[in-house]
Design an enzyme around this catalytic site. Sequence first.
Site, PDB file in Angstrom:
ATOM      1  N   LYS A 153      32.263  39.976  57.392  1.00 44.97           N
ATOM      2  CA  LYS A 153      31.375  39.674  56.268  1.00 44.97           C
ATOM      3  C   LYS A 153      30.134  38.983  56.821  1.00 44.97           C
ATOM      4  O   LYS A 153      30.250  38.124  57.712  1.00 44.97           O
ATOM      5  CB  LYS A 153      32.102  38.762  55.273  1.00 44.97           C
ATOM      6  CG  LYS A 153      31.323  38.480  53.987  1.00 44.97           C
ATOM      7  CD  LYS A 153      32.151  37.613  53.043  1.00 44.97           C
ATOM      8  CE  LYS A 153      31.438  37.344  51.711  1.00 44.97           C
ATOM      9  NZ  LYS A 153      32.245  36.525  50.798  1.00 44.97           N
ATOM     10  N   SER A 200      32.788  38.423  46.156  1.00 41.81           N
ATOM     11  CA  SER A 200      31.589  38.692  46.911  1.00 41.81           C
ATOM     12  C   SER A 200      31.812  39.469  48.214  1.00 41.81           C
ATOM     13  O   SER A 200      30.880  40.038  48.748  1.00 41.81           O
ATOM     14  CB  SER A 200      30.898  37.365  47.254  1.00 41.81           C
ATOM     15  OG  SER A 200      31.697  36.599  48.134  1.00 41.81           O
ATOM     16  N   SER A 211      36.784  35.713  46.120  1.00 46.60           N
ATOM     17  CA  SER A 211      35.903  36.672  46.786  1.00 46.60           C
ATOM     18  C   SER A 211      36.555  37.557  47.833  1.00 46.60           C
ATOM     19  O   SER A 211      35.939  38.512  48.299  1.00 46.60           O
ATOM     20  CB  SER A 211      34.723  35.933  47.431  1.00 46.60           C
ATOM     21  OG  SER A 211      33.770  35.607  46.453  1.00 46.60           O
TER      22      SER A 211
END
Lengths: 484, 485
Positions: free
Chosen positions: B78, B153, B177
């Site tokens: 990420k 996210s 997330s």
Amino acid sequence: MDFETVIGLEVHAQLLTDTKIFCSCSTQFGAAPNSHACPVCLGMPGVLPVLNKKVVEYAMRMALATHCAINPQNVFARKNYFYPDLPKGYQISQYAYPLAEHGYIMIDTGEGSRKIGITRIHMEEDAGKLIHDDHNPASYVDLNRTGVPLIEIVGEPDIRSPEEAAEYLRRLHEILVYLDICDGNMEEGSFRCDANVSIRPRGQKEFGTRTELKNMNSFRNVQRGLEYEVRRQQYLVENGEKIVQETRLWDDAQGVTNPMRSKEEAHDYRYFPDPDLVPVVVDEAWVADIRAGMPELPQAKRERFVNDYQIPAYDAGVLTADKALAGYYEDVVKLCGKPKIASNWVMGDVMKFLNEDKKSIRECPVSAKSLADMIGLIEEGTISGKIAKEVIADMYATGRTPQEIIREKGLVQITDEGALAKTVAAIIEANPGQLADYRGGKEKLFGFFVGQVMKATQGKANPQMVNDLLKKMLALRQAQDDID
Amino acid sequence: MELHQFTIHALQEKIRNGEVSALQIAESVFSRIDAVEGRIHSYIRLMKEEAMASAARADEGIQKGDIQPLTGIPIALKDIVCTRGIPTTCGSRMLHQFVPPYNATAVEKLAAAGAIFVGKANMDEFAMGSSTETSYFGPTRNPWDLERIPGGSSGGSATAVAADECIASIGSDTGGSIRQPAALCGVVGMKPTYGRVSRFGLIAFASSLDQIGPLTKDVEDCAIMMNVLAGYDPKESTSVKAEVPDYRQFVGRDIKGWKIGIPKEYFIDGIDPEVSAAVAKTIETVRQCGASIVEISLPHTKYCVAVYYIIAPAEASSNLARYDGVRYGFRAADARDLSEMYQKTRRQGFGAEVKRRIMIGTYALSAGYYDAYYGKASQVRALIRRDFDEAFARCDVVLTPTTPTPAFKIGEKTDDPLQMYLSDIFTISANLAGIPGISVPCGFSTSGLPIGVQFLAGHFEEGKLLQAASAYEKSAAVEKRRPAL
């Protein structure tokens, strides 16, 4: 109207740890800009603070020295505001749960000793420094100072005059330096002070509206700034004007205080516990450990000097004002065993020379051993006190031992009674006029004869023996004349 | 089956057997990326050159018998974890050219374990969002339906695994997330216990809630990733010095005699009926595994979203203050003075959702409001944590839906922040309580969208989660499907 002044001081002291409070960067002063700045100092994304345990220990020393209660759990909090010298946009400080609270120190005032309360002592990180370009519309940021450990010592509004404020600061400063946790350098900003000051009609309980004073970088300026501010507030009140609660900056050159731009102080710091740090847990064993390692504090040292060395409180005060000076003095006493004489020499000649050269006792060319030896030489009569003045000046200038100087310069005191008697007799013979006047009643002329003998012996004559011989020989003359 | 479709453990076996090389696996993954990335947009940046070089080095090691737990395994990161020398954007214009001079501890650990980094995965800006629509670099699409969001996210981390654009990935989970996009994309996602995986180098959103964790194709891979990621880090003060077990030992064990807690507060009106049905079926499967079902209560559940949306923005408002244009990152041009530089930089550098949360957080911490908001929220947070402590005295793990609905359409909730916030309603509590949670696939909706089930356990009980999830995974009749791309 008769006013009472109310002052509370906030002191920031930089701690003398080798590394910063939340990273391993050096705290050294004066390095090239941004050479002691890592990603933690720069507030880069994703980096995290890790507490330097030494900082807690140093702060605990101060807490114990000022009789504070140490909180078993204390918490770092974020103080949020934007400024280019503050890389993270917040300063890591302590707020609701500081390291220590409820302490005090004693200060000497005109009316004796007085207790000044300490509200709290907390740990925090210093900010960086802005350097403004005088020639371009630009400012530069130096982050070497960012993260240098500070303690903030918040005092109670117990101070009643600018002189007391200066005295309180000197005492705090002295303790910090004694504890070896702060170098106390006000010019470099290692010891900084903000003051809250208000006035109220004497007898009134409620505090008046206060102003906060900043930018006073010496004890003298703190006193001057406060004196000015007290006069200004009195003038306002006496003329029916209102005192505005505001922050004011001391202008050293003009000798006045001016309000800071209100925008600069309109902060809501939005304190909250820093989630990147865990509470600092201080157990009793840790406190005991710190307490055991505490050096003797100035107050205790002063009392000990008065009691053990039988020197006046004034001497003890001067000698303990600097820890190194006190150590020097004690070394001299240990070696020569004459505390009062030692204090006279240290406070007299040694400090005079150092002050003239703006040197500290650490840089003193006269070792404690040499000074003790010199005092010994006076005591055993090898040199006179007067000759010693010359000897110590030489010792200071050259760093040589008193024995060396006395030998080389031939300064050994004349204590041979026969030789001295000859000199005294010769002086009396050589000055018949003075002799006649002396005998005519001008007894002051005794001093004249002493002077002449000392002059003739280049000061090396033992003064006591000269006195005795003169008295004896002048009396003998008188007796002879009476017989004649 | 092509190499990019395999799990970590399957590929490890092939590497050990000398069946495949790290280069072959990397090539397979990058060819898959070439084929589908244009439609999905899992990545902000691909690291093909570095990956191929790493794979070549891995093969040299393999020749010498040096095989680490992740040797030759292509992993997506990420774009919130810092990578030395590689831009790390956090999905924001503010950091779109930021190159960190350090690695996150998680990145260091993955690299030391032999992982090959495929690229930096797309995400909601500063991890603020539940749909990966707030990314400065444009949205990521759900591989199961390109008109739909992948969750967020960590949307890119989830789609990269689901669409075989990597073998596994790491994400970060502040309020769901990792677990929410894992559920919506049909993969496994775990948020470890707070303090279990180092946050050093993880760009902070809400420091007391953030946690890095893996997204994988199955539960065993999750255990393998956790073996690498978990552990104390002296660079992080909130990191915990708790022993790290071999998580793989929990995989394949049964859960006979276990008590599975079903919190009544999580089975509420408004849950999509297909989600309800899938979770009900999961409960039945778990029972058939020999576990007993106990109804439990987590009475403060109804406050979770409110508490979260005070604490997380409050911390964020402070964490994001450093993006001021002074030292690094984006700086707006043409500012006449300092205050204008701050204002323009932050106005232009942050997107709308980030600004909204900074405003909420600033307000919640303001003088006069602190006690009513942040102070009160912190107190309720302690109660939420106590709810779980009490629950875990009565059961081994808690089972809940991961999300109230399957993936929604792109743009469907962008104008309604409250609706968007509610998509994390079942995941937020674990972050507030600091406990671990895992989402595993538990079926599909009639329109073919994945549905996830969440298991929660007590602090540092990741092993229990893996055991429960693995037992369920083994016996569930969840159809093995792949998105039709």
